[in-house]
Scaffold this motif. Structure first.
Motif, short mmCIF file in Angstrom:
data_model
loop_
_atom_site.label_atom_id
_atom_site.label_comp_id
_atom_site.label_asym_id
_atom_site.label_seq_id
_atom_site.Cartn_x
_atom_site.Cartn_y
_atom_site.Cartn_z
N GLY A 394 0.80 -1.23 0.00
CA GLY A 394 0.00 0.00 0.00
C GLY A 394 0.83 1.27 0.00
O GLY A 394 0.28 2.36 0.00
N GLY A 395 2.17 1.11 -0.01
CA GLY A 395 3.03 2.29 -0.02
C GLY A 395 3.00 2.98 -1.38
O GLY A 395 2.40 2.49 -2.34
N LEU A 396 3.66 4.13 -1.41
CA LEU A 396 3.64 4.94 -2.64
C LEU A 396 5.00 4.89 -3.32
O LEU A 396 6.03 5.09 -2.67
CB LEU A 396 3.31 6.39 -2.27
N VAL A 397 4.99 4.62 -4.62
CA VAL A 397 6.24 4.62 -5.38
C VAL A 397 6.14 5.65 -6.49
O VAL A 397 5.19 5.62 -7.29
CB VAL A 397 6.53 3.23 -5.99
N LEU A 398 7.07 6.56 -6.51
CA LEU A 398 7.18 7.49 -7.64
C LEU A 398 8.38 7.05 -8.46
O LEU A 398 9.48 6.90 -7.93
CB LEU A 398 7.38 8.92 -7.13
N TYR A 399 8.13 6.85 -9.74
CA TYR A 399 9.16 6.25 -10.58
C TYR A 399 9.43 7.16 -11.76
O TYR A 399 8.51 7.57 -12.47
CB TYR A 399 8.68 4.87 -11.03
N ASN A 400 10.70 7.45 -11.98
CA ASN A 400 11.11 8.39 -13.02
C ASN A 400 11.07 7.73 -14.39
O ASN A 400 12.08 7.24 -14.88
CB ASN A 400 12.52 8.89 -12.69
N ALA A 401 9.88 7.71 -15.00
CA ALA A 401 9.75 7.16 -16.36
C ALA A 401 8.33 7.47 -16.85
O ALA A 401 7.49 7.95 -16.09
CB ALA A 401 9.98 5.66 -16.35
N ASP A 402 8.10 7.16 -18.12
CA ASP A 402 6.76 7.36 -18.67
C ASP A 402 5.81 6.25 -18.26
O ASP A 402 4.61 6.43 -18.16
CB ASP A 402 6.82 7.35 -20.21
N SER A 403 6.37 5.07 -18.04
CA SER A 403 5.51 3.94 -17.72
C SER A 403 6.25 2.99 -16.79
O SER A 403 7.46 3.09 -16.61
CB SER A 403 5.12 3.21 -19.01
N VAL A 404 5.49 2.08 -16.22
CA VAL A 404 6.04 1.17 -15.22
C VAL A 404 6.39 -0.15 -15.89
O VAL A 404 5.59 -0.66 -16.68
CB VAL A 404 4.99 0.94 -14.11
N PRO A 405 7.56 -0.73 -15.61
CA PRO A 405 7.87 -2.04 -16.20
C PRO A 405 6.76 -3.03 -15.86
O PRO A 405 6.29 -3.08 -14.71
CB PRO A 405 9.18 -2.46 -15.51
N VAL A 406 6.36 -3.79 -16.85
CA VAL A 406 5.19 -4.65 -16.71
C VAL A 406 5.33 -5.59 -15.50
O VAL A 406 4.41 -5.76 -14.71
CB VAL A 406 5.00 -5.49 -18.00
N ASP A 407 6.52 -6.13 -15.30
CA ASP A 407 6.68 -7.11 -14.22
C ASP A 407 6.72 -6.47 -12.84
O ASP A 407 6.71 -7.15 -11.83
CB ASP A 407 7.94 -7.95 -14.44
#
Ligand code: TPP
Ligand code: SF4
Ligand code: SF4
Ligand code: SF4
Lengths: 500, 77
Positions: A394-407
Motif C-alpha cells: 500500500g506504499g507509494l512509489v514514484l518512478y522516473n519514467a513514462d511507464s512502469v515495467p510490466v513485471d
C-alpha cells in the motif's frame, strides 16, 4: 531438614533477586552454569545481595559481557542486556544517559574489559559516566579455554604462553585500577578479592559501595575482583582460592585506589541529557535563513500527530538523490517533525546507484535506517527493482519514467510514473529532476505544507538562479500528478495487482 | 555440646551443590564435610555434621551457588 523445625529462622538464603528458575537449563534449574568453585558465582551472589539491600531491583539494568559470565541475564531478575565483547561500558553509557533513573551495572571479565574493551572502559571512566562496573579479574580467558589475558601473571602458563608469560614478548600484567586512577573523573576504584572469607565479605561491601554511589548519582565506580578460575588454572577450588590470596595479590595489590564519594557532586543526568525534540535548537537548526531571509518569521505548521513517513530515495549518482532527501528532511524539520536523513556513502556513490533514507515522524525517531519504506522515489529502473521488494504494502512509489515495467506493476505498491528527468529537461536543466519528484510527492501525499518546503528551499538553495528553477520544478511536479489523477484510467497507475 | 556453638544449622541443597568444598574449608567450627555419596550430577555434595553450627553465615557467602546453602538460626524464645 532443619527448616521443618519451627524454632529455626533463615538468616542467609537464596536471594530473591535471583530468578526462581533458570530457564536456559533443562534440568538443575537452580544451578548456575559455572564450574565448581568459580568466582563468578560468588560475585553474582554478592551483587544480588547488594541490589536487594539497596532496594533497587526494579531499576537495575545489568549489562552482561561476552565471557563465562555471558549468561548473567539468566540469573538476576533485573533489567538485562547482553552486549558484544568489551562494549559493556559503551552500552552502559547509553542506557544510563537515556534512562537516568536506572542503576546500570556493567559486569565484565578481564579479557572483556582489559583486552578487547580497553578503549571503552578507559573512556567511560574518563567521562565519569555514572555507572557501576564490576570487573572480574581471573587473569585468563576462561570461556575460550585459557588464553593469555592482559592481566595474566608473569610466568603464568596459558594456552598462548605455553612457556609462561614473558614480559619481553607479552608485556606486563595490566593493572586496571592503577591505570584508571590516573584519570580525574572516577569516583570510586577498589580492588578486592575472593581469596578468603574476609576478602569475600570485603568484596560484598565494595560492590554495595559501587552501587550506592550510583544511587546517589556520584559518577563512575569500578570494583576489580580477583577471582578464582579453578578449571583453567588446573587447581581444585580451595587451592584456587589460596592462589588468589597468596599469589595474585602480589601482582595486583588490594586496596582502594580512589574514593571521592564524600566530595563528589551528584550528576544531574536528567538535566544534562537534552530531549530529542530540543536537538534542532541546540544544533542551531532553527527556522531557516535563506536567500532573502523573509521566511524566518513563518511559524511552523502543526504536525500531523500520526505522521510516520519512511522514505527511500534512490537513483544513480548525479541525479540529486541525496539532496532530494535533504530537502525532505529540512522541510519536515521546519514543519515541526522529528526527521532523520541517512545518506548511503559507499563504493556505489560513483556511477552506480546512490540512495538515502529519510524519516519524518511525529514522534522521536528510533533508527534512521528505513528497512520497510512506505514511500519510494526511484529515479531509475535499477533503483526501482532494488527497493520495490522492501516496500510496505500500500506504499507509494514514484518512478522516473513514462511507464512502469510490466513485471513491477503488480508489486502491491502503487507505482506512479513521473517522467521527472524529461520534465526537468524541458524546464532547462535535467538537474532539477529531483525537485520535480519532490513536487510530485507533495502533491500526491500532502505530507508537508508549502510553507515548510519554501523554508527548506531557502535554506538549501543559496543561488538565485537555481532557486527560481527549483520553484518551477516543484510546480511542474505537482502539475504532473494532477494530470495523472485527472486521468485515473491510465493503466500505469494501477493499484490492482491483477493488472500486472 | 556447647550451647552457644549450637545456635545454628545449615540446609544444603544436595542437587544444587557442586561439591567444590569451599564451604567445608571456610566453616570456622568445621561442621561441614563432603558426602561420600554422589548427587545426581555426580558431585559429592556438602553435608552438615548435624551439630555445632554457629549460624555465622560464612559458608553461605563462600558458596558460588545461589541456593546451595541456607543458614538457619535458632530463635531465642
Ligand atoms: C568480538 C569477539 N572476539 C572474540 C571472542 C571470543 N571470546 C569469547 S570470551 C573471550 C574472553 C573471555 O575472557 P574474560 O573476559 O576474561 O572472561 P572469563 O570467561 O574469563 O570470565 C573471547 C576472546 C568473541 N566472542 N567476540
Ligand atoms: S572456566 Fe573459569 S571463569 Fe569460566 S566458569 Fe569455569 S571456573 Fe568460572
Ligand atoms: S553457618 Fe558458619 S558455622 Fe554454620 S556451617 Fe556455615 S560456616 Fe559453619
Ligand atoms: S560451597 Fe556450595 S557448592 Fe561448594 S560444596 Fe559447599 S554447598 Fe556445595
Amino acid at each position: 531438614m532443619a527448616s521443618d523445625t519451627p524454632a529455626m529462622a533463615v538468616v542467609h538464603g537464596r536471594s530473591p533477586i535471583f530468578y526462581r528458575r533458570f530457564d536456559r537449563k533443562d534440568d538443575d534449574q537452580h544451578q548456575t552454569h559455572y564450574c565448581p568453585g568459580c568466582g563468578h558465582g560468588i560475585v553474582t551472589k554478592l551483587l544480588a545481595e547488594a541490589i536487594d539491600t539497596l532496594g533497587i531491583q526494579d531499576r537495575t539494568i545489568l549489562v552482561s559481557p561476552v565471557g563465562c559470565s555471558v549468561f548473567g541475564y539468566e540469573y538476576l531478575d533485573v533489567g538485562n542486556i547482553q552486549v558484544a565483547h568489551g562494549r559493556g561500558p559503551a552500552v552502559a553509557t547509553a542506557v544510563k544517559r537515556s534512562r537516568p533513573d536506572s542503576i546500570v551495572v556493567s559486569y565484565q571479565g578481564d579479557g572483556d574489559l582489559a583486552a578487547i574493551g580497553t578503549a571503552e572502559i578507559v573512556h567511560a571512566a574518563n567521562r565519569g559516566e555514572t555507572v557501576s562496573v564490576i570487573f572480574v579479574n581471573n587473569a585468563i580467558y576462561g570461556m575460550t579455554g585459557g588464553q593469555m589475558a592482559p592481566t595474566t601473571l608473569l610466568g603464568e602458563k596459558t594456552t598462548t604462553t605455553p612457556r609462561g608469560r614473558d614480559p619481553a614478548v607479552h608485556g606486563y600484567p595490566l593493572k586496571v585500577c592503577e591505570l584508571l586512577a590516573t584519570l580525574e573523573a572516577p569516583v570510586f576504584l577498589e580492588r578486592v578479592a575472593l581469596g578468603s572469607n574476609k576478602q569475600i565479605m570485603a568484596t560484598g561491601r565494595a560492590l554495595r559501595r559501587a552501587l550506592e554511589n550510583q544511587v546517589h548519582g556520584l559518577g563512575f565506580s569500578l570494583v576489580e575482583v580477583l577471582s578464582p578460575c579453578p578449571t583453567i588454572w588446573g587447581l581444585d577450588p580451595a587451592e584456587a582460592q589460596t592462589f588468589v590470596r597468596e599469589t595474585m595479590t602480589r601482582t595486583f595489590p588490594l586496596g582502594n585506589f580512589r574514593d571521592r564519594s564524600a566530595s563528589a557532586v551528584p550528576q544531574r543526568l536528567a538535566v544534562t541529557v537534552p530531549d530529542l525534540g530540543e536537538l534542532p535548537r541546540i544544533l542551531g537548526l532553527g527556522p531557516a535563513s535563506g536567500v532573502d531571509g523573509a521566511s524566518d518569521t513563518v511559524a511552523p505548521a502543526s504536525p500531523v500527530p500520526t505522521a510516520d513517513h519512511r522514505i527511500v530515495v534512490a537513483g544513480f549518482g548525479g541525479q540529486g538523490v541525496l539532496l532530494l532527501g535533504e530537502f525532505l528532511a529540512e522541510a519536515g524539520l521546519s514543519a515541526g517533525y522529528h526527521v532523520s536523513w541517512l545518506p548511503s556513502y559507499g563504493p556505489q556513490m560513483r556511477s552506480g546507484t546512490s540512495n538515502c533514507h529519510v524519516r519524518i515522524s511525529a514522534v522521536p525517531i528510533d533508527s534512521p535506517v528505513v528497512s520497510r519504506p512506505n514511500v519510494l522515489i526511484a529515479l531509475n529502473e535499477p533503483a526501482l527493482r532494488k527497493f520495490l521488494p522492501s516496500m510496505e504494502p500500500g506504499g507509494l512509489v514514484l518512478y522516473n519514467a513514462d511507464s512502469v515495467p510490466v513485471d513491477c506493476a503488480g508489486s502491491g505498491a502503487g507505482i506512479t510514473p513521473i517522467a521527472s528527468t524529461a520534465i526537468a529537461d524541458r524546464l532547462g536543466s535535467a538537474k532539477v529532476g529531483n525537485v520535480v519528484m519532490l513536487g510530485a510527492l507533495l502533491e500526491a501525499t500532502g505530507m508537508l505544507p508549502d510553507s515548510a518546503l519554501e523554508r527548506a528551499l531557502h535554506r538549501l538553495v543559496t543561488r538565485e538562479r537555481w532557486y527560481e528553477l527549483d520553484r518551477a520544478a516543484l510546480q511542474a511536479g505537482r502539475a504532473a500528478v494532477r494530470r495523472m489523477t485527472a486521468a485515473p484510467a491510465e493503466p500505469s497507475l494501477a493499484q490492482d495487482p491483477a493488472m500486472g | 555440646m556447647d550451647e552457644a556453638r549450637d545456635r545454628g544449622a545449615v540446609a544444603i541443597d544436595r542437587d544444587e551443590c557442586k561439591g567444590c568444598g569451599l564451604c567445608v574449608e571456610a566453616c570456622p567450627p568445621r561442621v561441614l564435610r563432603l558426602s561420600g555419596e554422589l548427587n545426581h550430577c555426580g558431585y559429592h555434595p556438602a553435608e552438615y555434621l548435624g551439630a555445632g553450627c554457629t549460624a555465622c553465615g560464612i559458608c553461605y557467602y563462600v558458596c558460588p551457588e545461589p541456593g546451595g546453602i541456607t543458614v538457619l538460626r535458632r530463635q531465642v524464645a
